[in-house]
Write a protein that holds these residues in place. Structure first.
Motif, mmCIF file in Angstrom:
data_model
loop_
_atom_site.group_PDB
_atom_site.id
_atom_site.type_symbol
_atom_site.label_atom_id
_atom_site.label_comp_id
_atom_site.label_asym_id
_atom_site.label_seq_id
_atom_site.Cartn_x
_atom_site.Cartn_y
_atom_site.Cartn_z
ATOM 1 N N ALA A 76 0.495 -0.861 -0.422
ATOM 2 C CA ALA A 76 -0.433 0.236 -0.149
ATOM 3 C C ALA A 76 0.569 0.898 -0.550
ATOM 4 C CB ALA A 76 -1.288 0.574 0.884
ATOM 5 N N TYR A 77 1.819 1.599 0.821
ATOM 6 C CA TYR A 77 2.639 2.474 1.233
ATOM 7 C C TYR A 77 3.477 2.539 0.320
ATOM 8 C CZ TYR A 77 1.235 4.004 5.812
ATOM 9 O OH TYR A 77 0.777 4.458 6.767
ATOM 10 N N ASN A 78 3.607 2.098 -0.936
ATOM 11 C CA ASN A 78 4.624 1.343 -1.960
ATOM 12 C C ASN A 78 3.859 2.071 -3.059
ATOM 13 O OD1 ASN A 78 6.883 0.241 -0.714
ATOM 14 N ND2 ASN A 78 6.667 -1.668 -2.291
ATOM 15 N N ALA A 79 2.360 1.947 -3.424
ATOM 16 C CA ALA A 79 1.421 2.589 -4.159
ATOM 17 C C ALA A 79 1.980 4.373 -3.692
ATOM 18 C CB ALA A 79 0.169 1.612 -4.200
ATOM 19 N N ILE A 80 1.377 4.293 -2.675
ATOM 20 C CA ILE A 80 0.550 5.709 -2.017
ATOM 21 C C ILE A 80 1.854 6.786 -2.802
ATOM 22 C CG2 ILE A 80 1.277 7.264 -0.067
ATOM 23 C CD1 ILE A 80 -0.873 5.056 1.122
ATOM 24 N N ASN A 81 4.312 5.513 -2.220
ATOM 25 C CA ASN A 81 4.513 6.955 -2.829
ATOM 26 C C ASN A 81 4.815 6.563 -4.314
ATOM 27 O OD1 ASN A 81 5.937 6.882 0.020
ATOM 28 N ND2 ASN A 81 6.332 5.008 0.422
ATOM 29 N N ARG A 82 4.326 5.638 -5.383
ATOM 30 C CA ARG A 82 4.931 6.070 -6.460
ATOM 31 C C ARG A 82 3.699 7.302 -6.657
ATOM 32 N NH1 ARG A 82 5.463 0.723 -6.056
ATOM 33 N NH2 ARG A 82 3.194 0.117 -7.167
ATOM 34 N N GLY A 83 3.044 7.434 -5.857
ATOM 35 C CA GLY A 83 1.792 8.300 -6.750
ATOM 36 C C GLY A 83 0.465 7.934 -7.025
ATOM 37 N N GLU A 84 0.299 6.791 -7.308
ATOM 38 C CA GLU A 84 -0.482 5.472 -7.809
ATOM 39 C C GLU A 84 -1.987 5.633 -7.140
ATOM 40 O OE1 GLU A 84 0.851 1.860 -8.554
ATOM 41 O OE2 GLU A 84 2.312 2.563 -9.691
ATOM 42 N N LEU A 85 -1.780 5.998 -5.475
ATOM 43 C CA LEU A 85 -2.923 5.543 -4.287
ATOM 44 C C LEU A 85 -2.642 7.065 -3.374
ATOM 45 C CD1 LEU A 85 -5.525 4.072 -3.240
ATOM 46 C CD2 LEU A 85 -3.516 2.952 -1.877
ATOM 47 N N LYS A 86 -3.636 7.451 -3.934
ATOM 48 C CA LYS A 86 -3.469 9.336 -3.643
ATOM 49 C C LYS A 86 -4.442 9.350 -1.989
ATOM 50 C CE LYS A 86 -2.459 11.137 -7.498
ATOM 51 N NZ LYS A 86 -1.139 11.630 -7.804
ATOM 52 N N THR A 87 -3.797 10.056 -1.094
ATOM 53 C CA THR A 87 -4.330 10.151 -0.152
ATOM 54 C C THR A 87 -4.143 11.258 0.348
ATOM 55 O OG1 THR A 87 -1.824 10.103 1.251
ATOM 56 C CG2 THR A 87 -3.335 7.746 0.916
ATOM 57 N N PHE A 88 -5.025 11.040 2.395
ATOM 58 C CA PHE A 88 -4.514 13.053 2.851
ATOM 59 C C PHE A 88 -4.295 12.461 3.753
ATOM 60 C CE2 PHE A 88 -9.186 12.113 2.670
ATOM 61 C CZ PHE A 88 -9.424 12.288 3.814
ATOM 62 N N LYS A 89 -4.155 13.893 4.757
ATOM 63 C CA LYS A 89 -3.643 13.585 5.968
ATOM 64 C C LYS A 89 -5.271 13.654 6.618
ATOM 65 C CE LYS A 89 0.245 12.604 6.906
ATOM 66 N NZ LYS A 89 1.767 12.513 7.813
#
Length: 64
Positions: free
Chosen positions: A26-39
């Motif tokens: 999951a974090y790999n996808a987030i770090n590659r910009g594939e899975l968008k998140t907000f904090k």
């Protein structure tokens, strides 16, 4: 106690349970910009819309 309120966001752990993936995936996808998140504070949240977009990208990439 159950609620009729729609889920507005998922934690990384919830996404991992939903898709049967590990946190690192999951974090790999987030770090590659594939899975968008907000904090919110220290928590990283994934919106249902971002989750659907990520799933569509994965399906397209796998030829589904």
């Amino acid at each position: 106690m159950s609620s009729n309120i729609d889920k507005r966001g998922y934690s990384v752990n919830e996404v991992c349970r939903l898709y049967g993936i590990c946190r690192q995936t999951a974090y790999n996808a987030i770090n590659r910009g594939e899975l968008k998140t907000f904090k919110i504070g220290n928590r990283r949240i994934i919106s249902p819309k971002a989750l659907e977009a990520w799933e569509r990208k994965l399906q397209k990439a796998s030829g589904c």
